[in-house]
Design a protein around this motif. Structure first.
Motif, PDB file in Angstrom:
ATOM      1  N   SER A   3       0.788   5.381  -8.042  1.00 51.14           N
ATOM      2  CA  SER A   3      -0.293   6.018  -7.309  1.00 51.14           C
ATOM      3  C   SER A   3      -1.173   6.858  -8.217  1.00 51.14           C
ATOM      4  O   SER A   3      -0.788   7.279  -9.293  1.00 51.14           O
ATOM      5  CB  SER A   3       0.295   6.895  -6.204  1.00 51.14           C
ATOM      6  OG  SER A   3      -0.717   7.472  -5.452  1.00 51.14           O
ATOM      7  N   PRO A 167       7.931  -0.117  -3.765  1.00 53.24           N
ATOM      8  CA  PRO A 167       6.777   0.674  -3.309  1.00 53.24           C
ATOM      9  C   PRO A 167       5.499  -0.143  -3.171  1.00 53.24           C
ATOM     10  O   PRO A 167       4.663   0.160  -2.324  1.00 53.24           O
ATOM     11  CB  PRO A 167       6.636   1.753  -4.384  1.00 53.24           C
ATOM     12  CG  PRO A 167       7.383   1.233  -5.568  1.00 53.24           C
ATOM     13  CD  PRO A 167       8.497   0.401  -5.021  1.00 53.24           C
ATOM     14  N   TYR A 168       5.331  -1.168  -4.015  1.00 52.28           N
ATOM     15  CA  TYR A 168       4.140  -2.015  -3.890  1.00 52.28           C
ATOM     16  C   TYR A 168       4.537  -3.476  -3.722  1.00 52.28           C
ATOM     17  O   TYR A 168       4.173  -4.343  -4.504  1.00 52.28           O
ATOM     18  CB  TYR A 168       3.183  -1.850  -5.071  1.00 52.28           C
ATOM     19  CG  TYR A 168       3.734  -1.167  -6.304  1.00 52.28           C
ATOM     20  CD1 TYR A 168       3.728   0.218  -6.414  1.00 52.28           C
ATOM     21  CD2 TYR A 168       4.232  -1.898  -7.383  1.00 52.28           C
ATOM     22  CE1 TYR A 168       4.208   0.856  -7.548  1.00 52.28           C
ATOM     23  CE2 TYR A 168       4.707  -1.269  -8.524  1.00 52.28           C
ATOM     24  CZ  TYR A 168       4.691   0.114  -8.598  1.00 52.28           C
ATOM     25  OH  TYR A 168       5.164   0.746  -9.728  1.00 52.28           O
ATOM     26  N   GLU A 172       3.765  -7.938   1.097  1.00 52.39           N
ATOM     27  CA  GLU A 172       2.975  -7.292   2.144  1.00 52.39           C
ATOM     28  C   GLU A 172       1.493  -7.649   2.051  1.00 52.39           C
ATOM     29  O   GLU A 172       0.696  -7.193   2.859  1.00 52.39           O
ATOM     30  CB  GLU A 172       3.138  -5.767   2.061  1.00 52.39           C
ATOM     31  CG  GLU A 172       4.544  -5.280   2.355  1.00 52.39           C
ATOM     32  CD  GLU A 172       4.949  -5.513   3.797  1.00 52.39           C
ATOM     33  OE1 GLU A 172       4.054  -5.500   4.669  1.00 52.39           O
ATOM     34  OE2 GLU A 172       6.144  -5.728   4.059  1.00 52.39           O
ATOM     35  N   TRP A 176      -2.427  -4.632   0.078  1.00 54.47           N
ATOM     36  CA  TRP A 176      -1.377  -3.617   0.109  1.00 54.47           C
ATOM     37  C   TRP A 176      -0.858  -3.333  -1.289  1.00 54.47           C
ATOM     38  O   TRP A 176      -0.736  -2.189  -1.697  1.00 54.47           O
ATOM     39  CB  TRP A 176      -0.229  -4.050   1.013  1.00 54.47           C
ATOM     40  CG  TRP A 176       0.955  -3.135   0.943  1.00 54.47           C
ATOM     41  CD1 TRP A 176       2.079  -3.298   0.191  1.00 54.47           C
ATOM     42  CD2 TRP A 176       1.119  -1.888   1.634  1.00 54.47           C
ATOM     43  NE1 TRP A 176       2.948  -2.250   0.370  1.00 54.47           N
ATOM     44  CE2 TRP A 176       2.376  -1.361   1.252  1.00 54.47           C
ATOM     45  CE3 TRP A 176       0.341  -1.171   2.542  1.00 54.47           C
ATOM     46  CZ2 TRP A 176       2.859  -0.156   1.735  1.00 54.47           C
ATOM     47  CZ3 TRP A 176       0.829   0.032   3.031  1.00 54.47           C
ATOM     48  CH2 TRP A 176       2.063   0.529   2.636  1.00 54.47           C
ATOM     49  N   SER A 177      -0.522  -4.383  -2.043  1.00 56.92           N
ATOM     50  CA  SER A 177       0.058  -4.183  -3.371  1.00 56.92           C
ATOM     51  C   SER A 177      -0.967  -3.653  -4.370  1.00 56.92           C
ATOM     52  O   SER A 177      -0.604  -3.011  -5.351  1.00 56.92           O
ATOM     53  CB  SER A 177       0.677  -5.486  -3.891  1.00 56.92           C
ATOM     54  OG  SER A 177      -0.298  -6.502  -3.998  1.00 56.92           O
ATOM     55  N   TRP A 181      -1.014   0.578  -0.466  1.00 58.52           N
ATOM     56  CA  TRP A 181       0.198   1.394  -0.449  1.00 58.52           C
ATOM     57  C   TRP A 181      -0.067   2.832  -0.880  1.00 58.52           C
ATOM     58  O   TRP A 181       0.725   3.729  -0.592  1.00 58.52           O
ATOM     59  CB  TRP A 181       1.262   0.775  -1.339  1.00 58.52           C
ATOM     60  CG  TRP A 181       0.945   0.827  -2.803  1.00 58.52           C
ATOM     61  CD1 TRP A 181       0.169  -0.055  -3.499  1.00 58.52           C
ATOM     62  CD2 TRP A 181       1.393   1.803  -3.738  1.00 58.52           C
ATOM     63  NE1 TRP A 181       0.099   0.307  -4.815  1.00 58.52           N
ATOM     64  CE2 TRP A 181       0.844   1.448  -4.999  1.00 58.52           C
ATOM     65  CE3 TRP A 181       2.196   2.923  -3.648  1.00 58.52           C
ATOM     66  CZ2 TRP A 181       1.076   2.191  -6.145  1.00 58.52           C
ATOM     67  CZ3 TRP A 181       2.427   3.670  -4.804  1.00 58.52           C
ATOM     68  CH2 TRP A 181       1.877   3.305  -6.036  1.00 58.52           C
ATOM     69  N   PRO A 186       4.162   6.447   2.478  1.00 57.63           N
ATOM     70  CA  PRO A 186       5.147   5.357   2.388  1.00 57.63           C
ATOM     71  C   PRO A 186       5.799   5.106   3.736  1.00 57.63           C
ATOM     72  O   PRO A 186       6.172   6.034   4.439  1.00 57.63           O
ATOM     73  CB  PRO A 186       6.162   5.886   1.359  1.00 57.63           C
ATOM     74  CG  PRO A 186       5.401   6.899   0.562  1.00 57.63           C
ATOM     75  CD  PRO A 186       4.432   7.532   1.518  1.00 57.63           C
ATOM     76  N   ARG A 187       5.930   3.833   4.083  1.00 52.04           N
ATOM     77  CA  ARG A 187       6.487   3.486   5.394  1.00 52.04           C
ATOM     78  C   ARG A 187       7.992   3.758   5.440  1.00 52.04           C
ATOM     79  O   ARG A 187       8.571   3.876   6.499  1.00 52.04           O
ATOM     80  CB  ARG A 187       6.223   2.014   5.724  1.00 52.04           C
ATOM     81  CG  ARG A 187       4.778   1.559   5.600  1.00 52.04           C
ATOM     82  CD  ARG A 187       3.738   2.629   5.940  1.00 52.04           C
ATOM     83  NE  ARG A 187       3.771   3.038   7.337  1.00 52.04           N
ATOM     84  CZ  ARG A 187       3.263   4.168   7.787  1.00 52.04           C
ATOM     85  NH1 ARG A 187       2.731   5.049   6.955  1.00 52.04           N
ATOM     86  NH2 ARG A 187       3.321   4.464   9.072  1.00 52.04           N
TER      87      ARG A 187
END
Length: 485
Positions: A3, A167-168, A172, A176-177, A181, A186-187
């Motif tokens: 991130s 995390p990525y 998805e 998202w990747s 994300w 974070p889900r």
């Protein structure tokens, strides 16, 4: 990668929050220490346990979207490109600033690729203190989180690739990747990954402590001042070397999470999504040979061939020659070649399964010489190397003439076929094998073991469960079926 902003400056709680509950005898207060591996007491079934017991965040909808956003990341990923777009229309780009912006892009990008990624996340080489400070300083200018926070997420990505704990997770979707994300919380909590080695590193601790100040200094203040004192272009430095350059660095490294899992080939393993492609390498400062990297993550290289684009590898190599880096790790060439061969054989196997092959000898009737001769009076049957062949469809196509086949009907033509009249080509052997309709009991002549298998099948790719050749089986005489298929 990771991130854009490190909003958590006290990662010492990592082990306590990310490790699932243990039975009292297994719990260790030492897990709360940064210098003890956070995964030291996780259960063997950690992944399945976590997916079963860990509750995901609620789905994002109109009623809660504003609560689910990562506001700091959203601001950085929207305000920075907005400044760059505004500057493109309102600020003149001087050539000096353009050249410096490109150089500064590589400076901060290498802080991520050579520093965050290959040095600290994967420990692919050792760096001297000056080089570590250089890379830590440069990496802060990429504004992607502190070394420790970034590496914690990236190690989770490698440990749990393509799962819900990644995390990525590329499964998805591309958006998202690549960036999605980072825009929302974070889900679920990331899978546990140990960074205790980084907690012991004084340079990592220094960068983590001063991270917020460093991103402002290296990300914007420094490029603005260099352009101002260098050629009196403070605004150009802020817009182009600061904001625009940061946008390129962000999306360059983000492509390692998205494009590198979507575009290209899988020359080493296709179990997971990482792929190799030159285009991805060009936009990620050499991180595009991602299939190799996921197979051999401790290797300081991404590209193993001299002509493949990997400036990060070249940078590390030069640093080693200058005495600034050492212990450059490479995976044994023999093992790399095994990975390549495995995939080559797998693709050959897939191509092989799309072809028609000679019938399995176990599926053919075994008949006596008398039965063979009786049926040869009804249709053109010829024996070659112990197999009975129905040549009716080929007699008129035979290059040597119909008469050479006709005189062998009801007889053993092995000698003639294997050089007595003509030493037939591999193609002829392969075609003849497709005409097999039976096996002559006791009809295999001594010395013809290697002739039973058509040339195309002598190097046939087989799974380990298929290693027993169907042509080596022994079959008892069974004259009762009476008919050749």
């Amino acid at each position: 990668m990771s991130s854009v902003v490190d909003s958590r400056t006290t990662p010492t709680k990592e082990a306590a929050t990310l490790t699932p509950p243990m039975t009292p005898p297994l719990q260790s207060k030492a897990l709360k220490s940064d210098v003890v591996p956070s995964d030291i007491d996780i259960p063997d079934n950690y992944v399945s346990w976590t997916l079963k017991h860990q509750k995901e965040r609620p789905p994002i909808g109109w009623h809660n979207w504003w609560q689910e956003l990562e506001w700091i990341s959203c601001l950085v990923l929207t305000v920075t490109p907005a400044i760059a777009i505004w500057g493109a229309f309102n600020v003149q780009l001087k050539w000096q600033t353009a050249v410096f912006s490109v150089l500064y892009y590589f400076f901060t990008g290498l802080g991520i690729t050579a520093g965050y990624h290959r040095l600290w996340a994967h420990r692919a080489y050792n760096a001297s203190k000056p080089l570590e400070y250089f890379l830590a300083f440069a990496g802060a200018g990429a504004v992607e989180g502190s070394i420790k926070w970034w590496c914690r997420g990236h190690r989770a990505h490698h440990r749990y690739t393509d799962t819900a704990l990644d995390p990525y997770n590329a499964n998805e979707g591309f958006f998202w990747s690549h960036i999605g994300w980072m825009l929302v919380k974070p889900r679920r909590k990331l899978g546990v990954a140990d960074v205790s080695d980084l907690s012991k590193n004084e340079i990592v601790r220094w960068q983590h402590r001063w991270y917020r100040s460093l991103i402002l200094l290296v990300g914007f203040v420094l490029p603005t001042l260099i352009c101002y004192f260098g050629w009196n272009d403070a605004m150009g430095g802020y817009v182009f070397a600061g904001a625009a350059r940061l946008c390129f660095v962000h999306h360059s490294t983000f492509c390692v999470n998205s494009l590198a899992h979507w575009l290209g080939d899988t020359p080493f393993d296709d179990k997971h999504t990482p792929r190799d492609h030159m285009v991805t390498a060009l936009v990620t400062i050499g991180e595009g040979y991602h299939n190799f990297h996921h197979q051999f993550p401790m290797d300081y290289r991404n590209a193993i061939k001299w002509y493949q684009y990997d400036p990060t590898k070249w940078f590390i190599w030069v640093a080693a020659k200058l005495g600034l880096a050492s212990h450059l790790k490479t995976f044994p060439d023999n093992e790399v070649a095994k990975g390549q061969l495995t995939m080559q054989l797998k693709r050959l196997r897939e191509k092989q399964e799309g072809l028609a092959w000679a019938p399995d000898s176990n599926d053919l009737p075994v008949v006596s010489w008398e039965t063979f001769q009786q049926q040869a009076m009804k249709r053109p049957l010829v024996i070659i190397a112990g197999f009975i062949h129905d040549v009716s469809s080929f007699m008129d196509e035979h290059p040597g003439g119909r008469h050479l086949i006709a005189k062998m009907i009801g007889k053993d033509g092995t000698t003639a076929f294997f050089g007595g009249v003509y030493d037939h080509s591999n193609a002829a052997h392969n075609l003849l094998s497709m005409m097999r309709v039976g096996v002559l009991h006791g009809g295999m002549q001594h010395g013809l073991d290697d002739k039973r298998v058509p040339p195309a099948q002598r190097l046939r790719v087989a799974r380990y469960t298929e290693l027993a050749s169907p042509y080596a089986s022994s079959t008892a005489c069974s004259d009762s079926e009476g008919m050749l298929g």
